[in-house]
Design a protein around this motif. Structure first.
Motif, short mmCIF file in Angstrom:
data_model
loop_
_atom_site.label_atom_id
_atom_site.label_comp_id
_atom_site.label_asym_id
_atom_site.label_seq_id
_atom_site.Cartn_x
_atom_site.Cartn_y
_atom_site.Cartn_z
N THR A 127 0.50 -0.81 0.24
CA THR A 127 -0.18 -0.03 0.21
C THR A 127 0.94 0.95 -0.30
O THR A 127 1.78 1.31 1.04
N GLU A 128 0.39 2.46 -0.64
CA GLU A 128 1.05 3.90 -1.36
C GLU A 128 1.01 4.69 -0.37
O GLU A 128 -0.90 4.25 -0.05
N PRO A 129 1.32 5.53 -0.10
CA PRO A 129 2.97 5.34 0.66
C PRO A 129 3.93 4.64 0.85
O PRO A 129 3.98 4.13 1.63
N ALA A 171 8.45 -3.89 -8.45
CA ALA A 171 8.34 -5.44 -8.17
C ALA A 171 7.83 -5.88 -6.36
O ALA A 171 6.94 -6.07 -6.19
N PHE A 172 8.66 -4.60 -5.86
CA PHE A 172 8.31 -4.23 -4.61
C PHE A 172 6.59 -4.14 -3.98
O PHE A 172 5.71 -4.50 -3.81
N ILE A 173 6.55 -3.50 -5.08
CA ILE A 173 5.14 -2.08 -4.65
C ILE A 173 4.08 -3.06 -5.30
O ILE A 173 2.98 -3.48 -4.78
N ALA A 174 4.20 -3.82 -6.44
CA ALA A 174 3.30 -5.20 -6.49
C ALA A 174 3.66 -6.54 -5.90
O ALA A 174 2.53 -7.02 -6.35
N GLY A 175 4.35 -6.90 -5.24
CA GLY A 175 4.29 -8.04 -3.69
C GLY A 175 5.50 -8.85 -5.13
O GLY A 175 5.05 -10.57 -4.66
#
Length: 231
Positions: A35-37, A213-217
């Motif tokens: 979840t961003e931020p 890749a980190f944000i997408a899991g």
């Protein structure tokens, strides 16, 4: 070989063949989209091994700060606000880092990862891309310096093709100086990566891929091995 053992051997060989072609995203512990931020801990975890995180924690300036000088195009305010320590665009989390190997000529920091919401990060990038072509030379009002209004020069540079958004420019903090500082800015989702000084083209690309890749899991795949021939 007995028929049963032969069948087992074929099954094992096929399983190994399929495993060799399966996406690397299934390896290791399962992940979920972030979840961003992103948090400061998140930013530290995705920093490339080419850099080392600074020990000091970045914080906004509390004293007099530079402002856009009189008669300068209003759009140039985005470049002023993008300077390190500015409260006006202070992110939710920020990590600064030095490039390896460390040496005495390193600048205050070589790169920074700043975390915003996607909407805020997009707005910052839009303002920079609008400002760069309009602000060849403008005045920077610096109340903390002896000369309060000094001319600053900005030059356009080709932006990298990596990232969700990118902009690059040369920053000359005083036109009496002969040198310039190349600035490269790349957005990945709500994270803005800023590179101060020359940077190899592969670095922004790898940092974007790691962040994405980190944000997408997921996580980036290692270099592909030659495919195994399945008999």
């Amino acid at each position: 070989m007995p028929r049963l053992l032969r069948a087992v051997a074929v099954a094992v060989a096929l399983t190994a063949c399929v495993a060799g072609t399966t996406s690397c995203e299934s390896e290791g512990q399962p992940r979920v989209p972030r979840t961003e931020p992103l948090t400061e801990a998140d930013l530290r975890s995705v920093l490339l091994p080419d850099y080392v995180v600074e020990t000091r924690v970045p914080s906004p300036d509390t004293g007099p700060v530079s402002e856009l000088g009189p008669g300068s195009p209003e759009a140039c305010g985005a470049l002023v606000d993008f300077q390190p320590g500015r409260v006006r665009q202070w992110p939710m989390a920020r990590v600064t880092a030095q490039e390896l190997p460390l040496h005495d000529n390193n600048p205050d920091f070589a790169m920074a990862l700043s975390s915003y919401t996607v909407q805020e990060a997009s707005a910052v990038m839009d303002s920079l891309k609008k400002a760069v072509p309009l602000c060849g030379t403008f005045l920077l009002h610096t109340p903390a310096a002896g000369v309060q209004d000094r001319p600053v020069r900005v030059g356009e540079r080709p932006a990298p093709s990596d990232g969700d958004d990118a902009v690059a420019f040369d920053w000359v903090p005083d036109i009496s100086m002969t040198g310039s500082v190349p600035i490269t800015v790349v957005r990945t989702g709500g994270v803005i990566a800023t590179y101060h000084g020359p940077v190899r083209a592969a670095i922004p690309r790898k940092q974007h891929e790691t962040l994405r890749a980190f944000i997408a899991g997921t996580r980036p795949c290692p270099p592909r091995r030659p495919p195994r021939r399945c008999r």
